[in-house]
Design an enzyme around this catalytic site. Structure first.
Site, PDB file in Angstrom:
ATOM      1  N   ASP A 100     -11.487  -5.831   6.757  1.00 17.67           N
ATOM      2  CA  ASP A 100     -10.423  -4.971   6.234  1.00 17.67           C
ATOM      3  C   ASP A 100     -10.908  -4.231   4.987  1.00 17.67           C
ATOM      4  OD1 ASP A 100      -7.431  -4.177   6.194  1.00 17.67           O
ATOM      5  OD2 ASP A 100      -7.773  -4.973   4.192  1.00 17.67           O
ATOM      6  N   SER A 138      10.994   0.178   8.666  1.00 17.52           N
ATOM      7  CA  SER A 138      10.271  -1.046   8.338  1.00 17.52           C
ATOM      8  C   SER A 138      11.168  -2.229   8.639  1.00 17.52           C
ATOM      9  CB  SER A 138       9.868  -1.057   6.865  1.00 17.52           C
ATOM     10  OG  SER A 138       9.088  -2.198   6.554  1.00 17.52           O
ATOM     11  N   ARG A 139      10.562  -3.337   9.065  1.00 14.33           N
ATOM     12  CA  ARG A 139      11.360  -4.530   9.341  1.00 14.33           C
ATOM     13  C   ARG A 139      11.936  -5.129   8.059  1.00 14.33           C
ATOM     14  NH1 ARG A 139       7.638  -8.464  12.688  1.00 14.33           N
ATOM     15  NH2 ARG A 139       6.120  -7.655  11.191  1.00 14.33           N
ATOM     16  N   LYS A 187      -5.975   3.075   7.445  1.00 19.45           N
ATOM     17  CA  LYS A 187      -7.194   2.427   7.920  1.00 19.45           C
ATOM     18  C   LYS A 187      -6.967   0.934   8.099  1.00 19.45           C
ATOM     19  CE  LYS A 187      -8.533  -0.055   4.301  1.00 19.45           C
ATOM     20  NZ  LYS A 187      -8.892  -1.487   4.339  1.00 19.45           N
ATOM     21  N   ILE A 210       0.830  -1.204   0.000  1.00 17.97           N
ATOM     22  CA  ILE A 210       0.000   0.000   0.000  1.00 17.97           C
ATOM     23  C   ILE A 210       0.862   1.251   0.000  1.00 17.97           C
ATOM     24  CG2 ILE A 210      -0.232   0.148   2.519  1.00 17.97           C
ATOM     25  CD1 ILE A 210      -2.963   0.930  -0.124  1.00 17.97           C
TER      26      ILE A 210
END
Length: 308
Positions: free
Chosen positions: A168, A36-37, A90, A14
């Site tokens: 979702d 970020s991992r 969201k 996304i």
């Protein structure tokens, strides 16, 4: 006014599809870091955790949190405690109480918190809201059916507790419905279908009403193949309204009356810049509240196991 120095947290599909292009085209922002991992963003400093990023880059003024909802609360609290404005993808959190706590914390720090609902910014949503305000609504049907294998391949977090499952995408429909209808809704019944090997539902049937007993029914399903269905249909005194393709097109009695290019994420970032400059927050929990109510009232129906 100088651009808002923003950072992204949780670099996945996304972010690459929507957040990065929207930020790049908006002069209100300067993207200066990411955490970020697994993922990274070219041309800026990248870190493995939000804590490391905020410590190393104190110039950050705002963060956009794009990790799964189960992990968003802790990251948002870290950012707010560090004095940063926060944009929440969201759904804004795994629970209502988490987001309420973040809203109170942001207010106590004089910071902006944005619970973003991208589908509300679909091109024909405002036109649908105006039409419904001008007429008498008889009933509403929401049909939100898509193929989870296409949109969320191998994303295990959505099937875990707190990942919301079919809600979702379904919460996108709820974000539109709660925006375009003239009165608040409440859930009256629900049936949630759980695969026997999953902790989140794959389908849901929900009925709603409002203070004037408007019948509203929603069907959410992740097993759709072929053409995807993202439609809101309202029978009204002024004709049948169909808000289709996730809010992209509006038709009345079969005649297309509104269609524009999609600009959902650019408009989200425009709104975030507005509230940061105004020193306020924008946190509407109505869509997430309806999901919670569906889980509270819903009857569980177990169906065959789901495998990607």
């Amino acid at each position: 006014m100088a651009p808002i120095k923003i950072a992204l947290v949780g670099i996945g599909k996304i972010v690459r599809d929507q957040h990065l292009p929207a930020i790049a085209k908006n002069g209100d922002y300067q993207l200066i870091a990411a955490a970020s991992r697994h993922g990274t963003v070219d041309g800026i400093d990248n870190f493995k955790s939000i804590e490391a990023m905020l410590q190393a880059v104190p110039a950050i003024e705002a963060v956009s949190l794009c990790m799964p909802p189960q992990y968003r609360y802790e990251a948002a609290r870290v950012a707010l405690d560090a004095g940063k404005h926060v944009f929440l993808e969201k759904p804004p959190g795994a629970t209502l109480s988490e987001v309420a706590d973040l809203e109170a914390l942001a207010a106590s720090r004089g910071l902006s918190l944005f619970a973003s609902w991208h589908s509300r910014y679909a091109p024909a949503v405002e036109a649908a809201k105006s039409f419904l305000a001008s007429t008498t609504i008889k009933d509403v049907q929401v049909i939100w059916k898509e193929d989870v294998r296409h949109w969320h391949p191998n994303q295990e977090w959505i099937w875990a507790a707190g990942g919301l499952g079919i809600f979702d995408p379904g919460i996108n429909a709820l974000s539109i419905v709660t925006h375009i209808l003239p009165r608040p809704l409440f859930v009256t019944s629900a049936v949630l279908e759980f695969p026997e090997n999953r902790d989140a539902p794959i389908a849901a049937s929900i009925t709603f009403t409002d203070g004037q007993k408007l019948p509203v029914a929603a069907e959410f399903d992740w097993r759709q193949t072929g053409k995807q269905s993202w439609d809101i249909v309202a029978r009204t005194a002024g004709g049948e309204m169909v808000l289709s393709e996730g809010g992209a097109k509006l038709s009345i009695d079969g005649k297309l009356v509104h269609e524009e290019p999609e600009q959902e994420y650019p408009m989200l970032y425009r709104r975030f810049a507005e509230i940061v400059k105004a020193g306020k927050s924008d946190v509407d929990l109505a869509p997430l509240r309806h999901v919670a109510d569906a889980f509270m009232l819903g009857k569980r129906k177990f169906v065959e196991a789901f495998h990607d």
